[in-house]
Design a protein around this motif. Structure first.
Motif, PDB file in Angstrom:
ATOM      1  N   PHE A   1       0.821  -1.242   0.083  1.00 41.97           N
ATOM      2  CA  PHE A   1      -0.080   0.213   0.072  1.00 41.97           C
ATOM      3  C   PHE A   1       0.759   1.362  -0.165  1.00 41.97           C
ATOM      4  O   PHE A   1       0.463   2.158  -0.891  1.00 41.97           O
ATOM      5  N   ILE A   2       1.832   1.305   0.870  1.00 42.50           N
ATOM      6  CA  ILE A   2       2.983   2.492   1.028  1.00 42.50           C
ATOM      7  C   ILE A   2       3.384   2.581  -0.420  1.00 42.50           C
ATOM      8  O   ILE A   2       3.595   3.732  -0.766  1.00 42.50           O
ATOM      9  N   LEU A   3       4.284   1.726  -0.779  1.00 44.97           N
ATOM     10  CA  LEU A   3       4.926   1.591  -2.044  1.00 44.97           C
ATOM     11  C   LEU A   3       3.959   2.143  -3.324  1.00 44.97           C
ATOM     12  O   LEU A   3       4.349   3.029  -4.173  1.00 44.97           O
ATOM     13  N   ILE A   4       2.836   1.338  -3.407  1.00 46.77           N
ATOM     14  CA  ILE A   4       2.050   1.879  -4.591  1.00 46.77           C
ATOM     15  C   ILE A   4       1.440   3.163  -4.481  1.00 46.77           C
ATOM     16  O   ILE A   4       1.287   3.945  -5.624  1.00 46.77           O
ATOM     17  N   SER A   5       1.099   3.611  -3.368  1.00 43.89           N
ATOM     18  CA  SER A   5       0.792   5.179  -2.878  1.00 43.89           C
ATOM     19  C   SER A   5       1.806   6.183  -3.329  1.00 43.89           C
ATOM     20  O   SER A   5       1.187   7.198  -4.071  1.00 43.89           O
ATOM     21  N   ILE A   6       2.895   5.959  -2.866  1.00 44.62           N
ATOM     22  CA  ILE A   6       4.059   6.862  -3.520  1.00 44.62           C
ATOM     23  C   ILE A   6       4.300   7.011  -4.748  1.00 44.62           C
ATOM     24  O   ILE A   6       4.421   7.738  -5.499  1.00 44.62           O
ATOM     25  N   ILE A   7       4.199   5.737  -5.595  1.00 39.82           N
ATOM     26  CA  ILE A   7       4.504   5.611  -6.947  1.00 39.82           C
ATOM     27  C   ILE A   7       3.325   6.434  -7.650  1.00 39.82           C
ATOM     28  O   ILE A   7       3.622   7.213  -8.600  1.00 39.82           O
ATOM     29  N   VAL A   8       1.875   5.950  -7.171  1.00 43.15           N
ATOM     30  CA  VAL A   8       0.947   6.753  -7.847  1.00 43.15           C
ATOM     31  C   VAL A   8       1.026   8.374  -7.500  1.00 43.15           C
ATOM     32  O   VAL A   8       0.544   9.169  -8.435  1.00 43.15           O
ATOM     33  N   LEU A   9       1.250   8.943  -6.445  1.00 45.52           N
ATOM     34  CA  LEU A   9       1.303  10.263  -6.096  1.00 45.52           C
ATOM     35  C   LEU A   9       2.394  10.917  -6.853  1.00 45.52           C
ATOM     36  O   LEU A   9       2.058  12.026  -7.371  1.00 45.52           O
ATOM     37  N   VAL A  10       3.682  10.237  -6.825  1.00 44.66           N
ATOM     38  CA  VAL A  10       4.635  11.023  -7.576  1.00 44.66           C
ATOM     39  C   VAL A  10       4.360  10.947  -9.140  1.00 44.66           C
ATOM     40  O   VAL A  10       4.472  12.182  -9.656  1.00 44.66           O
ATOM     41  N   SER A  11       3.894   9.881  -9.630  1.00 45.34           N
ATOM     42  CA  SER A  11       3.296   9.893 -11.093  1.00 45.34           C
ATOM     43  C   SER A  11       2.368  11.054 -11.284  1.00 45.34           C
ATOM     44  O   SER A  11       2.435  11.583 -12.462  1.00 45.34           O
ATOM     45  N   LEU A  12       1.248  10.996 -10.414  1.00 44.89           N
ATOM     46  CA  LEU A  12       0.179  11.972 -10.674  1.00 44.89           C
ATOM     47  C   LEU A  12       0.892  13.216 -10.919  1.00 44.89           C
ATOM     48  O   LEU A  12       0.619  14.326 -11.538  1.00 44.89           O
TER      49      LEU A  12
END
Length: 172
Positions: free
Chosen positions: A20-31
């Protein structure tokens, strides 16, 4: 927001919290980078989250490594209690030395993480000493939080652990 984010992650993704943490950071940075690309400029949010959390610490770490690879280390001479019996090689605090040398701004404070500070003060052996002391601190936090409610402990410690990792050992 960090505490709330960790709490929500624990509540709804307890078994897959790391994912959850890893995917959230990847999505947030990409967004955020996508928004910057669309508006063709840096947004304040991406500047704070992406550049300040990932790029600036990495750049400052490199500055410390580059500078102290050829200049004398300070052996914590600017920090109490070592300042009582050691004399620093530098007239100003090390973060100001780094800022002045690389950014040409004497009034900027180029603070870096626990490993950059340890390298500035102890040289290459500082990596191992800081790593060991960080391990001891994290083991201590783990032992005092054992058998406690994870929904209270982890959100509260998340901010503290980030501060431990992103400041000097003496300050921590």
């Amino acid at each position: 927001f960090l505490v709330l984010f960790v709490f929500i992650g624990l509540k709804y993704f307890k078994t897959r919290f790391n994912n959850f943490i890893l995917i959230s950071i990847i999505v947030l940075v990409s967004l955020l980078l996508g928004i910057d690309y669309i508006i063709n400029d840096y947004s304040l949010l991406s500047s704070i989250l992406v550049r300040r959390m990932f790029m600036v610490p990495a750049q400052f770490f490199y500055y410390y490594y580059d500078y102290f690879a050829v200049h004398p280390v300070d052996f914590y001479a600017q920090n109490f209690p070592f300042s009582l019996f050691l004399t620093s090689h530098y007239d100003i605090e090390i973060p100001y030395v780094i800022s002045d040398f690389y950014v040409n701004k004497l009034n900027s404070h180029a603070n870096a993480n626990i490993f950059a500070d340890s390298y500035a003060n102890l040289g290459p052996s500082g990596f191992f000493i800081a790593g060991f002391l960080l391990l001891v601190i994290l083991k201590y936090l783990d032992s005092v939080s054992r058998n406690k409610n994870i929904f209270i402990i982890l959100p509260l410690l998340s901010f503290s652990v980030i501060n431990i990792a992103n400041s000097s050992l003496i300050t921590t």
